[in-house]
Design a protein around this motif. Sequence first.
Motif, PDB file in Angstrom:
ATOM      1  N   MET B   1      36.689  37.341  33.341  1.00  0.00           N
ATOM      2  CA  MET B   1      36.832  38.295  34.570  1.00  0.00           C
ATOM      3  C   MET B   1      37.221  37.762  35.638  1.00  0.00           C
ATOM      4  O   MET B   1      36.877  36.773  36.320  1.00  0.00           O
ATOM      5  CB  MET B   1      35.702  38.921  34.753  1.00  0.00           C
ATOM      6  N   SER B   2      38.394  38.262  36.138  1.00  0.00           N
ATOM      7  CA  SER B   2      38.978  37.507  37.183  1.00  0.00           C
ATOM      8  C   SER B   2      39.674  38.566  38.206  1.00  0.00           C
ATOM      9  O   SER B   2      40.435  39.078  37.598  1.00  0.00           O
ATOM     10  CB  SER B   2      39.782  36.395  36.987  1.00  0.00           C
ATOM     11  N   THR B   3      39.531  38.577  39.539  1.00  0.00           N
ATOM     12  CA  THR B   3      40.136  39.481  40.149  1.00  0.00           C
ATOM     13  C   THR B   3      41.504  38.963  40.830  1.00  0.00           C
ATOM     14  O   THR B   3      42.349  39.587  41.403  1.00  0.00           O
ATOM     15  CB  THR B   3      39.490  39.800  41.834  1.00  0.00           C
ATOM     16  N   ALA B   4      41.659  37.795  40.444  1.00  0.00           N
ATOM     17  CA  ALA B   4      42.709  36.861  40.892  1.00  0.00           C
ATOM     18  C   ALA B   4      44.053  37.759  40.095  1.00  0.00           C
ATOM     19  O   ALA B   4      45.215  37.604  40.914  1.00  0.00           O
ATOM     20  CB  ALA B   4      42.812  35.689  40.312  1.00  0.00           C
ATOM     21  N   GLU B   6      44.259  40.841  39.426  1.00  0.00           N
ATOM     22  CA  GLU B   6      44.057  42.307  40.019  1.00  0.00           C
ATOM     23  C   GLU B   6      44.923  42.615  41.049  1.00  0.00           C
ATOM     24  O   GLU B   6      44.419  42.281  42.138  1.00  0.00           O
ATOM     25  CB  GLU B   6      42.728  42.608  40.117  1.00  0.00           C
ATOM     26  N   VAL B  27      37.669  38.810  47.973  1.00  0.00           N
ATOM     27  CA  VAL B  27      38.003  38.727  46.466  1.00  0.00           C
ATOM     28  C   VAL B  27      36.981  37.566  45.934  1.00  0.00           C
ATOM     29  O   VAL B  27      36.607  37.857  44.802  1.00  0.00           O
ATOM     30  CB  VAL B  27      39.247  37.798  46.511  1.00  0.00           C
ATOM     31  N   ALA B  28      36.409  36.630  46.637  1.00  0.00           N
ATOM     32  CA  ALA B  28      35.355  35.916  46.053  1.00  0.00           C
ATOM     33  C   ALA B  28      34.031  36.529  45.900  1.00  0.00           C
ATOM     34  O   ALA B  28      33.262  36.252  44.696  1.00  0.00           O
ATOM     35  CB  ALA B  28      34.969  34.798  47.026  1.00  0.00           C
ATOM     36  N   GLU B  31      34.254  38.601  42.487  1.00  0.00           N
ATOM     37  CA  GLU B  31      34.254  37.705  41.409  1.00  0.00           C
ATOM     38  C   GLU B  31      32.879  37.323  41.241  1.00  0.00           C
ATOM     39  O   GLU B  31      32.295  37.476  40.100  1.00  0.00           O
ATOM     40  CB  GLU B  31      34.942  36.478  41.585  1.00  0.00           C
ATOM     41  N   GLU B  35      30.215  38.169  37.909  1.00  0.00           N
ATOM     42  CA  GLU B  35      30.013  37.450  36.965  1.00  0.00           C
ATOM     43  C   GLU B  35      28.290  37.156  36.999  1.00  0.00           C
ATOM     44  O   GLU B  35      27.884  36.963  35.782  1.00  0.00           O
ATOM     45  CB  GLU B  35      30.220  35.860  37.445  1.00  0.00           C
ATOM     46  N   ARG B  49      33.181  29.645  46.951  1.00  0.00           N
ATOM     47  CA  ARG B  49      34.208  30.148  46.260  1.00  0.00           C
ATOM     48  C   ARG B  49      35.558  30.274  46.835  1.00  0.00           C
ATOM     49  O   ARG B  49      36.695  30.179  46.388  1.00  0.00           O
ATOM     50  CB  ARG B  49      33.897  31.632  45.409  1.00  0.00           C
ATOM     51  N   THR B 113      37.515  44.597  37.039  1.00  0.00           N
ATOM     52  CA  THR B 113      36.298  43.894  37.812  1.00  0.00           C
ATOM     53  C   THR B 113      36.008  44.684  39.096  1.00  0.00           C
ATOM     54  O   THR B 113      34.687  44.633  38.954  1.00  0.00           O
ATOM     55  CB  THR B 113      36.913  42.419  38.138  1.00  0.00           C
ATOM     56  N   THR B 114      36.482  44.673  39.822  1.00  0.00           N
ATOM     57  CA  THR B 114      36.053  45.519  41.071  1.00  0.00           C
ATOM     58  C   THR B 114      35.607  46.742  40.928  1.00  0.00           C
ATOM     59  O   THR B 114      34.418  47.089  41.400  1.00  0.00           O
ATOM     60  CB  THR B 114      37.343  45.976  42.080  1.00  0.00           C
TER      61      THR B 114
END
Lengths: 207, 207
Positions: B1-4, B6, B27-28, B31, B35, B49, B113-114
């Motif tokens: 899962m990563s918002t990077a 998104e 953003v950090a 994430e 997780e 992060r 993820t958000t």
Amino acid sequence: MSTAEETDGDSTPWGEVTPEAARRLLVAAVEAFAERGYHATTTRDIAGRAGMSPAALYIHYKTKEELLHRISRIGHDRALLLLETAAGRDGTAAERLADAVRSFVSWHAERHTTARVVQYELEALGDEHRVEIVALRRRTDAVVRRIIGDGVRAGEFDVPDVPGTTLAVLSLCIDVARWFNAQGSRTPEEVGTLYADLVLRMVGARK
Amino acid sequence: MSTAEETDGDSTPWGEVTPEAARRLLVAAVEAFAERGYHATTTRDIAGRAGMSPAALYIHYKTKEELLHRISRIGHDRALLLLETAAGRDGTAAERLADAVRSFVSWHAERHTTARVVQYELEALGDEHRVEIVALRRRTDAVVRRIIGDGVRAGEFDVPDVPGTTLAVLSLCIDVARWFNAQGSRTPEEVGTLYADLVLRMVGARK
């Protein structure tokens, strides 16, 4: 949120888990995971909630992950059994699908705390356990897909995208665990009945 | 899962948050919460992060809860705006409902993820913030209920239980965030199109 009220129609929640100390620890683990999340919960927290020492916990469960796996395994086994029972009955595809949705939804409403833990903490399972649970989820998916496919072949249903509709039907039912409120205005059975009707509409069942 | 990944159609995720350090911290936080869960995450984890010191974090956010609230508020504002935009367009109730579902679902898939953090960590908000977010959710519910009600009054839809169907429609759409897999076979737009059709079936829209 409390599993104390989640009786699943049995007189004792998690009655299939013996001995009694192992059952109490499982109930405590579900409550702790639901309240604080898996990663923020320690085995000490769980033992404390069950009124036991950490050493007593280790007699029954070697790790926190073993507790999560047991919860997840029992939850998935029960959900699959409900669907397979409905799928295996006599009747039209519409009758079997409605029956499957009613029982699956009532279970997710009644056992909403457990179901939330099972759904939200899937990533926390160890690799081997996750593979096992994912296989159970594939079987769950296959049961619903089969009923919908039966209905399409019998001319009962009109479904342009069977895998997508299967996914949506299961998603709709599972998400009951997120929003269901035991103090709310609808009983688990009422939600089950409403959802059976909505799912028959989704598959274009002939009236 | 990563918002990077998104991006929500913008070039930069959370582009509405300034200055840049505050955006990176958000953003950090998304994430980290996704997780490990909110309770298992520390402000130190989040700062680390984002490549920043805990002291630098406190310039922008006084508490971990303030980060969660900002994430939740922005997410709920965006979801409500999408629905209100669709509801306010010209067109039949069916067209507006399909449009609302398509944009709401695509957003929940793209920003899964958000959306998971926003949905699963609602209980972790402080009382005042939770009341504020619950009010936004009521408005979201009211927008969908109004479109469905318009369709019923116009004779376009056949819905015996408008509040229950509204709840189910929103639940179906929100749960996309749980199962959506960016590496899976369906794009956010494809899921949106499938779901718009399924929701029109749920409300018994005349073909």
